[in-house]
Every structure is written in structure tokens, then in C-alpha cells.
Enzyme design. Sequence first.
Site, short mmCIF file in Angstrom:
data_model
loop_
_atom_site.label_atom_id
_atom_site.label_comp_id
_atom_site.label_asym_id
_atom_site.label_seq_id
_atom_site.Cartn_x
_atom_site.Cartn_y
_atom_site.Cartn_z
N ASP A 156 -1.85 6.56 -3.96
CA ASP A 156 -0.70 5.81 -3.44
C ASP A 156 -0.33 4.69 -4.40
OD1 ASP A 156 -2.83 4.12 -2.93
OD2 ASP A 156 -2.22 3.62 -0.89
N SER A 163 0.82 -1.21 0.00
CA SER A 163 0.00 0.00 0.00
C SER A 163 0.86 1.26 0.00
CB SER A 163 -0.97 -0.03 1.18
OG SER A 163 -1.90 1.02 1.09
N ASP A 175 -0.57 1.43 -4.70
CA ASP A 175 -1.53 0.43 -5.13
C ASP A 175 -2.89 1.04 -5.43
OD1 ASP A 175 -2.17 0.96 -2.52
OD2 ASP A 175 -2.42 -1.13 -1.92
#
Length: 549
Positions: free
Chosen positions: A294, A141, A296
Site C-alpha cells: 500500500d 495508509s 505507506d
Amino acid sequence: MGIKEKYNQWLEFADEETKNELLSLSDEKEIEDRFYKDLAFGTGGLRGIMGAGSNRMNKYTVGKATLGLARYLKSKYEGEISVAIACDSRLNSKAFLWDAAQVFASQGIKVYAHLWIVPVPVLSFTTRYLGCTAGVMITASHNPKEYNGYKVYDEKGCQLCTEDAKDALSFIDEITDYSSIYKDDETAQTYLENGLIEGIGEKELDAFIDEVRKQSLYEAPSNLKIVYTPLHGTGNIPVRRVLEGMDVTVVKEQEEPDGNFTTVRSPNPEEKDALTIAIDTAKKIDADLVLGTDPDCDRVGIAVKDGDDYVLFTGNQTGALLVKFVLEMKKAQLNEKSTLIKTIVTSELGANIGRKYGLQIEETLTGFKFIGDKINKYEQSGEQEFVIGYEESYGYLVGTHARDKDAVVSSMLICQMAAWYKNQGKTLVDGLNEIYDEYGYYLDSLDSFVLKGKDGAQKILDLMTYFRNTGKALFDGIEEIIDFSTGIRDLPKENVLKYIWNDGSWMAVRPSGTEPKIKVYYSIVDPDKSHAQERLSLIREKISDIING
């Protein structure tokens, strides 16, 4: 098995590259941190610093998780089992994807592997779209570049929740012999050639984009100017596709995938400096809105032009604005079943807006998997209808095409929302101030305290014990303490404490499920902005003294 024994065991079975890394370690504390425990599933699945050792992300810990998951799936399901798998732009993500694919295939499980990097919500969508038994996303993430991770999804495209995660973990924990994981002589390439692993991507992404576009709420012409940065991640292609027709400038320095995230300290849109280059670009072209996703592409942060400068919005502020916009646009479709879902550490502001529109409000524990689980239950029962779900950490979802937060659909709706306000002669800052005028001022903040290693993990446990034992004596005016570890309502037990003041303000404390941190959330309700800021400063100062003292 002791730390030294585990270290020596790894030296016996590991490949040469891993052995050389372990042999280069001279710091006993570093060896301890790598082997004092096995990397464990937390709020967002398996996540950790990359490197050699049982408490690191590497081909062996990925292999162990995959083999355990494969055995869990075979114990739970009859007939053909299939898994969709994808990865983000992080270092080693593609290697970990193929490591996992190889292990699944060695167990006779059909694998559909995305050949190009894609966002988390695309993997969630793909799992359901292809009718897979489970899904795996290789991602950490918004964590720093040293991290990677492994998220597991069920057949609905929702991350494994408490009981399923426990069941899967029991199979993973049974695997103690890392040397047996890659005994199979077949490689991922061999499995690709014989069809047990199948490469996918274009068709699935097109179908996902089609579903996202169905959530469109406002397409009137506007001269809104947008600057977008994918922060070297997976959002570049899908976000630009859903913003087609709008005036979008992409930050060139951050457009291409780069697992080193060379232009930012951390690729986290929650942090101010992640959007610095994008804001500088916006100033040059006089843009109205800055958008950053971000790596992902499940979280999105924004900055809004306000006079000669740009104002960064918190996740709670963007969430409240989105709630107002979505409900206003969908007003004619709302009914007594319409529901908003938020987490227990998310501001009440958006919920109060939802209540005014007649929505039911549900709360979940931290982690979007719990919101996804609620959506699944609504579909089964038919008693409620999902309208919007969000969390303070910049994650939002409108639509049920995914069962995880989706920065693609969120980016589209945020831009449409900004265009809607601009066509009224307003900015998102104006829109937020209108909300404050109607619902009162909410000042929300978050402090994260990093406590690394075995000693840090123990200190986090000790701090949670201290907060529990101190109780209402922690601050004057605390009316109620909710200890979620005891089991509150229908929520799973979780190590979270929430302190509620008599004026509706609150503070929550919890260990992070994905990083070596203890997190403290604050929500101050006060009609006077300066008084709210002063009060927040005093509370944060005391908490900092407790944790750092």
C-alpha cells in the site's frame, strides 16, 4: 460553539485558498460534516478527508495537532527534544510535513525531516535510530486518495498507545484558536537554514535496509518469478532493494509515486481490484507470485499462481503461512520465551501453528501500536522474546527494527517463503492446503459498512448498542460474548464485541478507528469448505440486513 459559528470563525482567520473553498460550499450537510466535530485521534492517529474545516485534514488541523504534541512533549521531557518526521506519496503529504516541521521548530524542537517519501516502518526505525523523542508520519495508509493522516510515534518508534495518546490529546484539545498556530514569522526554509530543521534520508534508509536484511531466512537459488506493484506509493525503492537477486518485474503503470492513484479505485491491497494490473502482468510472463504494497508500505497483499489463474490470499492466510515458514526456519532458535502476537480480530489459525511450535501466544486490541507496545515491554522485562506479530488486515512484522507493521521485511520473507516452497515443487496454495489438512479449515472474511457524516456516526453508535442489547439471541449456538469495552484481561477498554460459537467460530463488530465505517469480522471453523462458505453467507446476509435496514 455551533457549526455556523465555527464556519464563520474559519472565514476570519484562514488563508485565501481556504476561505475560497469554504465560501464555495452551498450544501448545509457538507458544512455540517466539516465542522460538527474536530478531527480526532483514532486507531491510527489523526486521519480524515482533506479539505477546509475542523473535521478535515488541512494545514490548520495538522498545525493544531503538532502544536499540542509539542506542548505535550515539553511537559513530559527535560532537555533537548527532537522529532523525526516523514511522509508518503499522498496529495499534500509533503506540504503537511513542512507545516508540522515549522510548528515544531517554532517551539524550539529539533526536527529531522525525511526529504524523500519513505514507508511507515522507516519512520518508526528512524525515530529510534536517531534517538528522537518522538516521530510523526504523514500518511493515510491504504485509504482512498481523498484522505490523509498524521501518525504519532514515541521514542521507541511505537505509535502512541492509550494513555500516552490521551495525554497528548489533552494538550491538542486545549488549542481552540486556530489563528494563533502559525503566528511565528519564521518559515520552514528559515529553520532549515539555521539548523533547527535538518534534512535526512539516505543514511537512515540504508541503515533500515541493513536491519531488514538481517531478518533474511532463506536464500537458496530458485527460479521463482515475482511481479511487484508499489501501488504508486513508497515501497518501490526499499522493496526492490531487499529483493535484489530475485527475478522481480515491477508494474510500470504503478511504479511512480502518484497521490491520485490513477490506476486503481483504492490503493488497498486488501481489495481485489488493487492487484488487477499486477495479475494481468503476471499472466503475461507466467509469474509465480504477485506482490502489492500500500502507499505507506506497511501492508502487503499477494496473489499466487494456481493452474491457469491467480488466487488472492487474505491477510489471515498469508499470516498463517508466514508463521509456519518463520518458525520452521527459526526452529533451532526457539525457546520457552518465544512469543507470537496477534490481534483479537485475527484468525486463530496462525496462533495454533505457533502453539504447536511451543510459542507463547499474546492477543492485543486492533491496531499494530499494541503489538509494538508488547515488543517494548518484552525488551524491558526480558521475560518474553518477540518472534512474529501480525493482524488480519495484511500487516506483519518479523524483527524489532521497527515497532509498526513492515511490508518491506514482509515482502522479503514472503518471496523467500515462496522460493522455499517452489524448491520443494510446491506453490503457496499447496502450502496453505497442507496447513488446512493439519489444523483444520478456517474461512475468514470482513465486511465494512460506510456510514458518513454526523448521522452516520450516530448510526454506528446505535448499531453497537443494538448488538450489545441483542446478545446471544443474535445467532443460534453462540456460547460466549466478549465485550472489550468493559476491560478484558490487561487490554485497554475498546468498543469491540466478539461473539464466539460453540465450535470455535466467531464474529467481531467494531467501529473503524480511521474511517466512517463499522467493521464486521468473521472466522468460520469447519472441516467442510462448502459448508463453511454456506454458513458464512447466511451470517453475512443477516448482518447486512441489520446494518442496512
